[in-house]
Design a protein around this motif. Sequence first.
Motif, PDB file in Angstrom:
ATOM      1  N   TRP A 185      11.736   4.418  26.469  1.00  0.00           N
ATOM      2  CA  TRP A 185      12.628   3.752  27.395  1.00  0.00           C
ATOM      3  C   TRP A 185      13.887   3.318  26.665  1.00  0.00           C
ATOM      4  O   TRP A 185      13.833   2.674  25.629  1.00  0.00           O
TER       5      TRP A 185
ATOM      6  N   HIS B 280      17.975   1.768  27.461  1.00  0.00           N
ATOM      7  CA  HIS B 280      18.908   1.242  28.442  1.00  0.00           C
ATOM      8  C   HIS B 280      20.233   1.990  28.323  1.00  0.00           C
ATOM      9  O   HIS B 280      20.806   2.095  27.253  1.00  0.00           O
TER      10      HIS B 280
ATOM     11  N   GLN C  57      24.187   2.344  29.698  1.00  0.00           N
ATOM     12  CA  GLN C  57      25.236   1.605  30.378  1.00  0.00           C
ATOM     13  C   GLN C  57      25.687   2.361  31.627  1.00  0.00           C
ATOM     14  O   GLN C  57      25.959   3.555  31.573  1.00  0.00           O
TER      15      GLN C  57
END
Length: 135
Positions: free
Chosen positions: A68, A70, A72
Amino acid sequence: MTGPLAAADPAAGGGYFDAYAAVGLLAVVGVLFVAVSFTANRLLRPVVYSPEKLLTYECGVDPVGGDWAHTQIRYYIYAFLYVIFAVDSIYLFPWATVFAAAGFGMATLVEMFVFIGFLAVGLLYAWKKGVLEWT
């Protein structure tokens, strides 16, 4: 007209589908080329599986940690804005050729100002929302 020239001219009675023979032959040759290429690849490639080959690989980065990450959202917004203005430029070139034709002047000019106005409103909205700031 008789002889070899009569068969080459579809209007002279050579048949409706005779003109499409070259296209059909090219399609068959293309399909055969792809089929032979994939078959040769399957027969000639080495098949040796190892744990390293079964790992996920992306751009030279070793897969370390979890799966996983993140991302933007601003990268997608910039890409979306680019696509919008690329499509805008695609519509501007044919418009310029129609605008140059006789009898289409004022109508095409008004249509293009409406189109560019919609894009300007969208860009103004993105600017007011602060989407275009990188920080």
